[in-house]
Design a protein around this motif. Sequence first.
Motif, PDB file in Angstrom:
ATOM      1  N   VAL A 275       1.044  -1.370   0.314  1.00 52.97           N
ATOM      2  CA  VAL A 275      -0.066   0.064   0.300  1.00 52.97           C
ATOM      3  C   VAL A 275       1.001   1.282  -0.452  1.00 52.97           C
ATOM      4  O   VAL A 275       1.642   1.475   0.707  1.00 52.97           O
ATOM      5  CB  VAL A 275      -0.637  -0.031   1.394  1.00 52.97           C
ATOM      6  N   ASP A 286      -6.549   5.769  -0.476  1.00 53.30           N
ATOM      7  CA  ASP A 286      -5.658   4.660  -1.035  1.00 53.30           C
ATOM      8  C   ASP A 286      -5.914   3.022  -0.524  1.00 53.30           C
ATOM      9  O   ASP A 286      -5.715   2.674  -0.615  1.00 53.30           O
ATOM     10  CB  ASP A 286      -4.242   5.597  -0.770  1.00 53.30           C
ATOM     11  N   HIS A 290      -6.876   0.014  -2.105  1.00 56.83           N
ATOM     12  CA  HIS A 290      -6.169  -1.191  -1.536  1.00 56.83           C
ATOM     13  C   HIS A 290      -6.610  -2.244  -1.094  1.00 56.83           C
ATOM     14  O   HIS A 290      -6.823  -3.518  -1.642  1.00 56.83           O
ATOM     15  CB  HIS A 290      -4.642  -1.304  -0.733  1.00 56.83           C
ATOM     16  N   GLN A 294      -7.710  -5.315  -2.987  1.00 57.33           N
ATOM     17  CA  GLN A 294      -7.636  -7.149  -1.933  1.00 57.33           C
ATOM     18  C   GLN A 294      -8.599  -7.961  -2.215  1.00 57.33           C
ATOM     19  O   GLN A 294      -8.522  -8.859  -2.297  1.00 57.33           O
ATOM     20  CB  GLN A 294      -6.584  -7.319  -0.782  1.00 57.33           C
TER      21      GLN A 294
END
Length: 303
Positions: A275, A286, A290, A294
């Motif tokens: 990250v 952000d 991530h 995932q």
Amino acid sequence: MTSVSQLMPDRRIRQLELTITRRLDGLLRGEYAGLLPGAGSELAGSREYRPGEDEVRRMDWAVTARTDMPHVRETVAEHELSTHVLVDATPSMDFGTVELEKRELAVAAVAAIGFLTAGAGNRLGAGILTSEGVRRYPARAGRVHLIGLLRKLLALPRAQEGRQVALADAIRGLHRALRRRALVVIVSDFLDESDWAREMRRLGARHQVIAIEVTDPREMDLPDVGLLTVVDPETGRKREIATGSRALRERYAAAAAEQRRAVQQGLRSAGAAHVTLSTGRDWVADVVRHVHAQRRLALGGKR
């Protein structure tokens, strides 16, 4: 974006908590698999292999050898999560040219991890890498413990220039200290010349690892501001640079880009979830990106 450094410590922590819970609540709360999905680590036995359904990497070779029939390991999700964060507070983190310094962004990252993995029985431990060594705090559950860790991070004095403790040594020490499988989060700019990637590979062989890389836009681009005195925060060395030279600025940008590629390659080789947070971007957004990435991976690319 308001700098958390402009607020008193308790207000800063409260602001972080509100930001995290308002924007991410329901996305991550109580679901650490949202940060890094996994099948769990508690062995629940074995069963016969189902072609087309089971992954070969889950094969239980010992049972397969005894029964002459392919078997896979079955695991159950852990009901209690043990999370350990290693936070880089060395001199290179005392830098920022936008709304935050990198050290403040690191605190925000730890707050996000702490608040969003909080749950019944979940425990959080921490190691803070300073110029003098690693300060360790045992894993404990509860909001009071988390708030205490955040206060300690916010109260850290400026790191001393010219003194270094290798990130690789800190990761190695954390690996030795962990007795049970855990989620390990390393928060750093990874501007360290030690072989931290090798230690992360060893760490990742047993634990789930997230690397949170903290950056600042000025680390990638040298502005044209005339004669500039720069200081290497890790060694204390000073140098005057004539930033009016376009060729110099281009060489700087190329060297900075190569350094970042080396960091990315090191993290990729370590198998860590990566990250990147920047002092010049919305760090919460952000984190959300991530998480979505995932989860898509966990679903085999399906949304």
